[in-house]
Design a protein around this motif. Structure first.
Motif, PDB file in Angstrom:
ATOM      1  N   SER A 127      56.323  33.436 -12.691  1.00 40.61           N
ATOM      2  CA  SER A 127      57.010  32.248 -13.189  1.00 40.61           C
ATOM      3  C   SER A 127      56.346  31.897 -14.519  1.00 40.61           C
ATOM      4  O   SER A 127      55.218  32.349 -14.804  1.00 40.61           O
ATOM      5  CB  SER A 127      56.863  31.087 -12.203  1.00 40.61           C
ATOM      6  N   VAL A 128      56.998  31.104 -15.330  1.00 40.85           N
ATOM      7  CA  VAL A 128      56.421  30.724 -16.623  1.00 40.85           C
ATOM      8  C   VAL A 128      55.135  29.929 -16.402  1.00 40.85           C
ATOM      9  O   VAL A 128      54.154  30.097 -17.137  1.00 40.85           O
ATOM     10  CB  VAL A 128      57.448  29.932 -17.456  1.00 40.85           C
ATOM     11  N   ILE A 129      55.094  29.100 -15.376  1.00 39.85           N
ATOM     12  CA  ILE A 129      53.886  28.314 -15.074  1.00 39.85           C
ATOM     13  C   ILE A 129      52.737  29.246 -14.675  1.00 39.85           C
ATOM     14  O   ILE A 129      51.621  29.117 -15.182  1.00 39.85           O
ATOM     15  CB  ILE A 129      54.171  27.275 -13.973  1.00 39.85           C
ATOM     16  N   ASP A 130      53.008  30.197 -13.770  1.00 40.01           N
ATOM     17  CA  ASP A 130      51.961  31.141 -13.376  1.00 40.01           C
ATOM     18  C   ASP A 130      51.507  31.992 -14.558  1.00 40.01           C
ATOM     19  O   ASP A 130      50.323  32.298 -14.689  1.00 40.01           O
ATOM     20  CB  ASP A 130      52.438  32.041 -12.230  1.00 40.01           C
ATOM     21  N   GLN A 131      52.437  32.342 -15.418  1.00 43.70           N
ATOM     22  CA  GLN A 131      52.084  33.109 -16.620  1.00 43.70           C
ATOM     23  C   GLN A 131      51.075  32.327 -17.463  1.00 43.70           C
ATOM     24  O   GLN A 131      50.078  32.885 -17.911  1.00 43.70           O
ATOM     25  CB  GLN A 131      53.348  33.391 -17.434  1.00 43.70           C
ATOM     26  N   ASP A 132      51.324  31.039 -17.645  1.00 41.47           N
ATOM     27  CA  ASP A 132      50.395  30.195 -18.408  1.00 41.47           C
ATOM     28  C   ASP A 132      49.025  30.127 -17.738  1.00 41.47           C
ATOM     29  O   ASP A 132      47.998  30.222 -18.404  1.00 41.47           O
ATOM     30  CB  ASP A 132      50.945  28.778 -18.567  1.00 41.47           C
ATOM     31  N   VAL A 133      49.016  29.982 -16.410  1.00 43.83           N
ATOM     32  CA  VAL A 133      47.758  29.880 -15.674  1.00 43.83           C
ATOM     33  C   VAL A 133      46.941  31.164 -15.807  1.00 43.83           C
ATOM     34  O   VAL A 133      45.747  31.120 -16.113  1.00 43.83           O
ATOM     35  CB  VAL A 133      48.017  29.546 -14.184  1.00 43.83           C
ATOM     36  N   PHE A 134      47.569  32.307 -15.591  1.00 44.71           N
ATOM     37  CA  PHE A 134      46.841  33.575 -15.668  1.00 44.71           C
ATOM     38  C   PHE A 134      46.434  33.922 -17.100  1.00 44.71           C
ATOM     39  O   PHE A 134      45.403  34.552 -17.309  1.00 44.71           O
ATOM     40  CB  PHE A 134      47.653  34.718 -15.053  1.00 44.71           C
ATOM     41  N   SER A 135      47.215  33.517 -18.070  1.00 43.11           N
ATOM     42  CA  SER A 135      46.919  33.854 -19.469  1.00 43.11           C
ATOM     43  C   SER A 135      45.803  33.001 -20.057  1.00 43.11           C
ATOM     44  O   SER A 135      45.202  33.381 -21.065  1.00 43.11           O
ATOM     45  CB  SER A 135      48.167  33.688 -20.337  1.00 43.11           C
ATOM     46  N   VAL A 136      45.509  31.878 -19.447  1.00 41.51           N
ATOM     47  CA  VAL A 136      44.548  30.950 -20.034  1.00 41.51           C
ATOM     48  C   VAL A 136      43.133  31.533 -20.097  1.00 41.51           C
ATOM     49  O   VAL A 136      42.375  31.209 -21.013  1.00 41.51           O
ATOM     50  CB  VAL A 136      44.563  29.587 -19.290  1.00 41.51           C
ATOM     51  N   SER A 137      42.774  32.431 -19.178  1.00 40.14           N
ATOM     52  CA  SER A 137      41.401  32.944 -19.172  1.00 40.14           C
ATOM     53  C   SER A 137      41.099  33.797 -20.406  1.00 40.14           C
ATOM     54  O   SER A 137      40.042  33.656 -21.004  1.00 40.14           O
ATOM     55  CB  SER A 137      41.120  33.746 -17.899  1.00 40.14           C
TER      56      SER A 137
ATOM     57  N   LYS B 180      59.316  35.125 -22.370  1.00 37.36           N
ATOM     58  CA  LYS B 180      59.713  33.733 -22.117  1.00 37.36           C
ATOM     59  C   LYS B 180      60.325  33.554 -20.730  1.00 37.36           C
ATOM     60  O   LYS B 180      60.513  32.438 -20.274  1.00 37.36           O
ATOM     61  CB  LYS B 180      60.684  33.270 -23.201  1.00 37.36           C
ATOM     62  N   GLN B 181      60.616  34.668 -20.053  1.00 39.04           N
ATOM     63  CA  GLN B 181      61.143  34.629 -18.684  1.00 39.04           C
ATOM     64  C   GLN B 181      60.047  34.930 -17.665  1.00 39.04           C
ATOM     65  O   GLN B 181      60.328  35.095 -16.482  1.00 39.04           O
ATOM     66  CB  GLN B 181      62.279  35.640 -18.538  1.00 39.04           C
ATOM     67  N   GLY B 182      58.806  35.031 -18.122  1.00 42.52           N
ATOM     68  CA  GLY B 182      57.675  35.229 -17.220  1.00 42.52           C
ATOM     69  C   GLY B 182      57.101  36.631 -17.168  1.00 42.52           C
ATOM     70  O   GLY B 182      56.083  36.866 -16.522  1.00 42.52           O
ATOM     71  N   TRP B 183      57.730  37.587 -17.846  1.00 41.92           N
ATOM     72  CA  TRP B 183      57.188  38.950 -17.838  1.00 41.92           C
ATOM     73  C   TRP B 183      55.883  38.955 -18.624  1.00 41.92           C
ATOM     74  O   TRP B 183      55.814  38.458 -19.742  1.00 41.92           O
ATOM     75  CB  TRP B 183      58.197  39.944 -18.395  1.00 41.92           C
TER      76      TRP B 183
ATOM     77  N   ILE C 253      45.486  39.233 -20.322  1.00 43.69           N
ATOM     78  CA  ILE C 253      46.754  38.896 -19.667  1.00 43.69           C
ATOM     79  C   ILE C 253      47.532  38.035 -20.642  1.00 43.69           C
ATOM     80  O   ILE C 253      47.061  36.972 -21.056  1.00 43.69           O
ATOM     81  CB  ILE C 253      46.529  38.141 -18.341  1.00 43.69           C
ATOM     82  N   PHE C 254      48.747  38.501 -20.988  1.00 40.85           N
ATOM     83  CA  PHE C 254      49.501  37.801 -22.030  1.00 40.85           C
ATOM     84  C   PHE C 254      51.001  38.041 -21.859  1.00 40.85           C
ATOM     85  O   PHE C 254      51.419  39.076 -21.348  1.00 40.85           O
ATOM     86  CB  PHE C 254      49.033  38.240 -23.421  1.00 40.85           C
ATOM     87  N   PRO C 255      51.821  37.082 -22.307  1.00 49.60           N
ATOM     88  CA  PRO C 255      53.273  37.243 -22.209  1.00 49.60           C
ATOM     89  C   PRO C 255      53.761  38.439 -23.024  1.00 49.60           C
ATOM     90  O   PRO C 255      53.226  38.738 -24.090  1.00 49.60           O
ATOM     91  CB  PRO C 255      53.823  35.940 -22.802  1.00 49.60           C
ATOM     92  N   VAL C 256      54.783  39.118 -22.514  1.00 46.51           N
ATOM     93  CA  VAL C 256      55.451  40.153 -23.296  1.00 46.51           C
ATOM     94  C   VAL C 256      55.977  39.463 -24.553  1.00 46.51           C
ATOM     95  O   VAL C 256      56.585  38.391 -24.467  1.00 46.51           O
ATOM     96  CB  VAL C 256      56.603  40.792 -22.469  1.00 46.51           C
TER      97      VAL C 256
END
Length: 118
Positions: A50-60, A74-77, A65-68
């Motif tokens: 999900s976009v929220i989980d993407q933000d959480v995992f990418s923060v470290s 923008k769809q969570g990939w 770990i980063f969005p495509v």
């Protein structure tokens, strides 16, 4: 560092997961839905969050770990660099991706609803 065989073993351990080709990549699916794919050329895993989980995992660390970098991102990939990711972080992200696309009855086997007891 996560080896491709370790990634494969973890992904296939989830209920009703199959490994199938997806263009020039290898995909891991539950039913017909892809939750992860592997690009051997770049040693990157792409997962569906999900976009929220993407933000959480990418923060470290947005280099691990980063969005495509396109509309798919923008769809969570989300990409994960297998050479640099910590194993526990990788497993958590892969489980989250599986649960994002799996039917509830299957995702509950991986991440039970702890609120049911309340």
């Amino acid at each position: 560092m996560i080896e491709i065989e370790t990634f494969r073993k973890i992904a296939l351990s989830f209920p009703e997961t199959s490994e199938q080709p997806h263009f020039e990549k290898t995909s891991f699916r539950v039913g017909k839905k892809i939750f992860a794919s592997f690009d051997s050329k770049d040693n990157l895993v792409c997962i569906k969050l999900s976009v929220i989980d993407q933000d959480v995992f990418s923060v470290s660390d947005k280099t691990i770990i980063f969005p495509v970098p396109n509309k798919w991102g923008k769809q969570g990939w989300t990409y994960i660099d297998l050479k640099r990711v910590h194993p526990n972080l990788f497993i958590d992200a892969l489980k989250t991706a599986y649960c994002e696309v799996a039917p509830k009855k299957l995702s509950d086997l991986i991440q039970p609803d702890f609120g049911k007891e309340l």
